[in-house]
Write an enzyme that holds these catalytic residues in place. Sequence first.
Site, PDB file in Angstrom:
ATOM      1  N   LYS A 201      -5.629  22.931   3.403  1.00  0.00           N
ATOM      2  CA  LYS A 201      -4.722  22.716   2.275  1.00  0.00           C
ATOM      3  C   LYS A 201      -3.536  23.673   2.334  1.00  0.00           C
ATOM      4  CE  LYS A 201      -7.773  20.887  -1.314  1.00  0.00           C
ATOM      5  NZ  LYS A 201      -8.243  21.127  -2.678  1.00  0.00           N
ATOM      6  N   ASP A 202      -3.812  24.930   2.660  1.00  0.00           N
ATOM      7  CA  ASP A 202      -2.739  25.917   2.737  1.00  0.00           C
ATOM      8  C   ASP A 202      -1.756  25.589   3.864  1.00  0.00           C
ATOM      9  OD1 ASP A 202      -3.943  27.216   0.639  1.00  0.00           O
ATOM     10  OD2 ASP A 202      -4.749  28.871   1.849  1.00  0.00           O
TER      11      ASP A 202
ATOM     12  N   TYR B 291       0.835  -1.206   0.000  1.00  0.00           N
ATOM     13  CA  TYR B 291       0.000   0.000   0.000  1.00  0.00           C
ATOM     14  C   TYR B 291       0.871   1.257   0.000  1.00  0.00           C
ATOM     15  CZ  TYR B 291      -3.909  -3.064   1.298  1.00  0.00           C
ATOM     16  OH  TYR B 291      -4.853  -4.045   1.329  1.00  0.00           O
TER      17      TYR B 291
ATOM     18  N   GLU C  13       5.557  16.237   1.748  1.00  0.00           N
ATOM     19  CA  GLU C  13       4.847  16.356   0.466  1.00  0.00           C
ATOM     20  C   GLU C  13       3.827  15.231   0.316  1.00  0.00           C
ATOM     21  OE1 GLU C  13       3.358  18.125  -2.459  1.00  0.00           O
ATOM     22  OE2 GLU C  13       5.258  19.029  -1.871  1.00  0.00           O
TER      23      GLU C  13
ATOM     24  N   GLU D 268      -4.743  16.962   0.832  1.00  0.00           N
ATOM     25  CA  GLU D 268      -5.487  17.532  -0.295  1.00  0.00           C
ATOM     26  C   GLU D 268      -6.509  16.544  -0.851  1.00  0.00           C
ATOM     27  OE1 GLU D 268      -2.717  18.968  -3.202  1.00  0.00           O
ATOM     28  OE2 GLU D 268      -2.204  20.720  -2.002  1.00  0.00           O
TER      29      GLU D 268
END
Length: 128
Positions: free
Chosen positions: A95-96, A20, A70, A77
């Site tokens: 998200k920001d 996964y 990241e 996101e």
Amino acid sequence: MNKNVGSALSARRWMRSAGYAWAGLQRTYRQEANFRFEAWAAVTALGLTLWLDAPLTPILLVCALVLSLELVNSAVEAAIDLLSPGPHPLAAAAKDAAAGAVYVAAFFALLVGLNVLGPPLWALVSGR
């Protein structure tokens, strides 16, 4: 339960989890340009570190930090897009903030890179 049976189940469970994780890495690499850029920047930084015979540990750590954040940013996101397909101020804030975490890590990774790789690179370029 037999100890060998428990170990085999644990190994299978670990392999499934690793599958996964690998799928997540592949999906993120394919779909996220920033992750691709950061992955290749990490490969470049690690190659330069080995070529310059500079300390590897700090470069490994900052590369792992940036790439990991990241991945988390991409997960945040995706989850927000699933939960809130339309624009919403809280969705944008989440998200920001996740993107900001990557930015902070990348900024400090750059500083670590300059600190660790700058002196040996300067010595090579200046002939010292």
